[in-house]
Write a protein that holds these residues in place. Structure first.
Motif, PDB file in Angstrom:
ATOM      1  N   LEU A   1       0.829  -1.215   0.000  1.00 44.82           N
ATOM      2  CA  LEU A   1       0.000   0.000   0.000  1.00 44.82           C
ATOM      3  C   LEU A   1       0.858   1.257   0.000  1.00 44.82           C
ATOM      4  O   LEU A   1       0.563   2.238  -0.668  1.00 44.82           O
ATOM      5  CB  LEU A   1      -0.902   0.016   1.236  1.00 44.82           C
ATOM      6  CG  LEU A   1      -2.330  -0.502   1.076  1.00 44.82           C
ATOM      7  CD1 LEU A   1      -3.049  -0.432   2.396  1.00 44.82           C
ATOM      8  CD2 LEU A   1      -3.079   0.294   0.031  1.00 44.82           C
TER       9      LEU A   1
ATOM     10  N   TYR B   1      -4.036  -8.632  -3.373  1.00 46.71           N
ATOM     11  CA  TYR B   1      -4.372  -9.309  -2.125  1.00 46.71           C
ATOM     12  C   TYR B   1      -5.349 -10.445  -2.377  1.00 46.71           C
ATOM     13  O   TYR B   1      -5.221 -11.530  -1.829  1.00 46.71           O
ATOM     14  CB  TYR B   1      -4.965  -8.328  -1.111  1.00 46.71           C
ATOM     15  CG  TYR B   1      -3.926  -7.805  -0.157  1.00 46.71           C
ATOM     16  CD1 TYR B   1      -3.445  -8.615   0.868  1.00 46.71           C
ATOM     17  CD2 TYR B   1      -3.415  -6.532  -0.268  1.00 46.71           C
ATOM     18  CE1 TYR B   1      -2.487  -8.156   1.737  1.00 46.71           C
ATOM     19  CE2 TYR B   1      -2.458  -6.057   0.593  1.00 46.71           C
ATOM     20  CZ  TYR B   1      -1.999  -6.874   1.595  1.00 46.71           C
ATOM     21  OH  TYR B   1      -1.046  -6.424   2.450  1.00 46.71           O
ATOM     22  N   PHE B   2      -6.313 -10.179  -3.243  1.00 49.83           N
ATOM     23  CA  PHE B   2      -7.303 -11.212  -3.555  1.00 49.83           C
ATOM     24  C   PHE B   2      -6.617 -12.416  -4.195  1.00 49.83           C
ATOM     25  O   PHE B   2      -6.888 -13.569  -3.838  1.00 49.83           O
ATOM     26  CB  PHE B   2      -8.371 -10.647  -4.496  1.00 49.83           C
ATOM     27  CG  PHE B   2      -9.439 -11.626  -4.834  1.00 49.83           C
ATOM     28  CD1 PHE B   2     -10.340 -12.026  -3.862  1.00 49.83           C
ATOM     29  CD2 PHE B   2      -9.541 -12.157  -6.107  1.00 49.83           C
ATOM     30  CE1 PHE B   2     -11.332 -12.937  -4.165  1.00 49.83           C
ATOM     31  CE2 PHE B   2     -10.524 -13.068  -6.414  1.00 49.83           C
ATOM     32  CZ  PHE B   2     -11.424 -13.464  -5.444  1.00 49.83           C
TER      33      PHE B   2
ATOM     34  N   TYR C   1      -4.785   1.468  -6.490  1.00 51.24           N
ATOM     35  CA  TYR C   1      -5.460   0.816  -5.366  1.00 51.24           C
ATOM     36  C   TYR C   1      -6.281  -0.374  -5.843  1.00 51.24           C
ATOM     37  O   TYR C   1      -6.423  -1.361  -5.130  1.00 51.24           O
ATOM     38  CB  TYR C   1      -6.319   1.817  -4.592  1.00 51.24           C
ATOM     39  CG  TYR C   1      -5.476   2.777  -3.791  1.00 51.24           C
ATOM     40  CD1 TYR C   1      -4.391   2.303  -3.068  1.00 51.24           C
ATOM     41  CD2 TYR C   1      -5.751   4.129  -3.747  1.00 51.24           C
ATOM     42  CE1 TYR C   1      -3.596   3.171  -2.356  1.00 51.24           C
ATOM     43  CE2 TYR C   1      -4.966   5.002  -3.031  1.00 51.24           C
ATOM     44  CZ  TYR C   1      -3.886   4.516  -2.331  1.00 51.24           C
ATOM     45  OH  TYR C   1      -3.098   5.362  -1.617  1.00 51.24           O
ATOM     46  N   PHE C   2      -6.790  -0.282  -7.067  1.00 47.48           N
ATOM     47  CA  PHE C   2      -7.507  -1.431  -7.621  1.00 47.48           C
ATOM     48  C   PHE C   2      -6.551  -2.615  -7.776  1.00 47.48           C
ATOM     49  O   PHE C   2      -6.876  -3.750  -7.426  1.00 47.48           O
ATOM     50  CB  PHE C   2      -8.138  -1.059  -8.972  1.00 47.48           C
ATOM     51  CG  PHE C   2      -9.012  -2.119  -9.537  1.00 47.48           C
ATOM     52  CD1 PHE C   2     -10.277  -2.337  -9.004  1.00 47.48           C
ATOM     53  CD2 PHE C   2      -8.580  -2.930 -10.585  1.00 47.48           C
ATOM     54  CE1 PHE C   2     -11.087  -3.331  -9.519  1.00 47.48           C
ATOM     55  CE2 PHE C   2      -9.383  -3.919 -11.103  1.00 47.48           C
ATOM     56  CZ  PHE C   2     -10.650  -4.121 -10.565  1.00 47.48           C
TER      57      PHE C   2
ATOM     58  N   VAL D   1      -3.776  -3.151  -6.092  1.00 49.82           N
ATOM     59  CA  VAL D   1      -3.418  -3.679  -4.773  1.00 49.82           C
ATOM     60  C   VAL D   1      -4.531  -4.606  -4.268  1.00 49.82           C
ATOM     61  O   VAL D   1      -4.283  -5.699  -3.744  1.00 49.82           O
ATOM     62  CB  VAL D   1      -3.190  -2.530  -3.769  1.00 49.82           C
ATOM     63  CG1 VAL D   1      -2.968  -3.069  -2.369  1.00 49.82           C
ATOM     64  CG2 VAL D   1      -2.012  -1.687  -4.204  1.00 49.82           C
ATOM     65  N   PHE D   2      -5.756  -4.147  -4.459  1.00 54.73           N
ATOM     66  CA  PHE D   2      -6.937  -4.926  -4.082  1.00 54.73           C
ATOM     67  C   PHE D   2      -6.891  -6.310  -4.740  1.00 54.73           C
ATOM     68  O   PHE D   2      -7.021  -7.342  -4.079  1.00 54.73           O
ATOM     69  CB  PHE D   2      -8.161  -4.141  -4.584  1.00 54.73           C
ATOM     70  CG  PHE D   2      -9.468  -4.567  -4.017  1.00 54.73           C
ATOM     71  CD1 PHE D   2     -10.013  -3.919  -2.940  1.00 54.73           C
ATOM     72  CD2 PHE D   2     -10.181  -5.610  -4.596  1.00 54.73           C
ATOM     73  CE1 PHE D   2     -11.232  -4.289  -2.430  1.00 54.73           C
ATOM     74  CE2 PHE D   2     -11.404  -5.991  -4.078  1.00 54.73           C
ATOM     75  CZ  PHE D   2     -11.926  -5.323  -2.996  1.00 54.73           C
TER      76      PHE D   2
END
Lengths: 222, 214
Positions: free
Chosen positions: A173, A202-203, A195-196, A198-199
């Protein structure tokens, strides 16, 4: 949409590197927690009042205190109160192990209390020592129940590691923030893309692991 | 230390407000999602299934960053407080959905068949037999989720909501009174969570009586 920023320079590699930092910390804490948690969990059903009281208190602290508060206590608190200066990485590994051990020991305790007492009595009647009973009789029975639950704990620990950015560790992040700041002028929409991503990262890490846990749970249920 | 007290109280109420609004939203979302998945409603169940998987497998901090800093770039701007409540509702909704769904799934088929054999319509069987049983069965998981979500509120400071965490960080930065600020932080979290934890234990105990007692 701000996805172009990812292809500039080595931005994507930097993001992945940040994810690597987070994963390294979480996996180290996972290893510590699994081992310590198993040991503590087997002690949890001990009848000695002191052991019982201390372990109960420990579980209750972990249950109530947010991990972020524990991180702050470990990172800022120790320096101030004890005068020790630990690095942010050490502090986060300490905190996540402290938390993970409690969760793991609770899982082990739950699995152990599901074993009917007659198992212990029978093995005692057959002349097994306490230790032998644990190794040869009890552990083989709880392993199947434990493995899916502990895998689930691993994904939770990976997710919680995202908090380390709040004590200044440069993980995914934070790297994302830096990239956005650096490209503020040329790519004003970078925040969405980064940020998308990064999202999604993680997924991509957590989803296969939780799938595996669900699969094993189903497979061994029968 | 006394002079910090009002600041903490204010932050405490903000945290409580966002936390409980988020939890309320998450229970509603959870029930709706669990129903669509349980009844296998054609397109909707796919959507809610994907939603649950996505939000269960990503950290709240990352979700909040995306909602608060990412989404406005699409031209949809929201305040930090709304963002916090929505974020908590979305995260919690996926956890609650899982809790409700698994307890609905745990009710043996026999119950439904018996209810229908007694002449109930499937609508009646669901609302009079299956739902009340599943509701009680889900209580331990719901209590655990509520505590988990209240703890997760600590993350809100990252999107500059003036919650307990933010206040503590602020005071540390302003006055270097690290020890006092952290002490107050711990005290306020204890005040917030111990009653919930205790109430949860009582509720779980009563749920157990309902299931096995009588």
């Amino acid at each position: 949409m701000g996805f172009e920023v990812l292809l500039k320079g080595n931005n994507l590699a930097r993001l992945l590197g940040g994810l690597g930092v987070a994963l390294k910390i979480s996996l180290l804490s996972v290893c510590i927690s699994l081992i310590l948690g198993t040991v503590l969990g087997s002690l949890m059903n001990d009848r000695h009042p002191l052991i019982k009281g201390v372990l109960r208190g420990y579980l209750e602290i972990v249950r109530i205190m947010p991990q972020l508060v524990l991180l702050f206590l470990a990172y800022f608190g120790t320096t101030r109160v004890l005068g020790i200066n630990i690095s942010a990485q050490t502090a986060s590994i300490l905190v996540f192990s402290f938390w993970g051990t409690a969760e793991m020991s609770d899982l082990v305790r739950g699995a152990l209390s599901g074993i009917p007492p007659i198992q212990y009595e029978s093995s005692m009647a057959l002349g097994f020592s306490d230790f032998q009973t644990l190794v040869h009789i009890i552990i083989p029975q709880i392993v199947r129940r434990m493995i899916p639950l502990s895998i689930n704990l691993i994904t939770r620990m990976i997710k919680t590691t995202s908090l380390i950015m709040m004590i200044g560790i440069v993980e995914v992040l934070k790297v994302g923030q830096q990239i956005i700041e650096a490209n503020r002028k040329s790519d004003p929409n970078a925040a969405f893309g980064i940020y998308f991503t990064v999202f999604i990262l993680y997924f991509a890490v957590c989803w296969p692991i939780s799938k595996l846990s669900r699969y094993l749970e189903k497979k061994w249920e029968a | 230390m006394i002079s910090y007290f009002p600041k903490y109280v204010e932050a405490f109420w903000l945290t409580v407000r966002i936390g409980w609004l988020g939890i309320f939203l998450s229970i509603v979302l959870g029930i709706v999602s669990a129903f669509t998945i349980y009844f296998r409603i054609p397109v909707l169940s796919r959507i809610t299934g994907a939603y649950v998987e996505i939000f269960r497998n990503t950290p709240l901090l990352v979700q909040l960053f995306f909602l608060y800093f990412g989404i406005p770039k699409l031209g949809l701007s929201v305040s930090a407080e709304t963002c916090g409540i929505v974020g908590m509702g979305l995260l919690g909704g996926s956890y609650m959905a899982e809790a409700f769904r698994s307890s609905l799934g745990a009710i043996p088929k026999l119950q439904k068949e018996s209810a229908e054999a007694l002449g109930m319509t499937s609508f009646q069987a669901f609302f009079r037999v299956i739902l009340p049983e599943a509701w009680i069965l889900s209580i331990p998981a719901v209590v655990a989720n509520v505590i988990f979500l209240l703890k997760e509120t600590s993350v809100f400071s990252a999107i500059s909501l003036m919650d307990l965490m933010f206040t503590a960080k602020d005071l540390i930065g302003l006055y270097y009174d690290t020890t006092e600020a952290l002490f107050m932080l711990v005290v306020f979290y204890i005040i917030m969570l111990v009653p919930v934890s205790a109430a949860g234990s009582i509720l779980e105990k009563r749920a157990r009586y309902k299931m096995f007692g009588e």
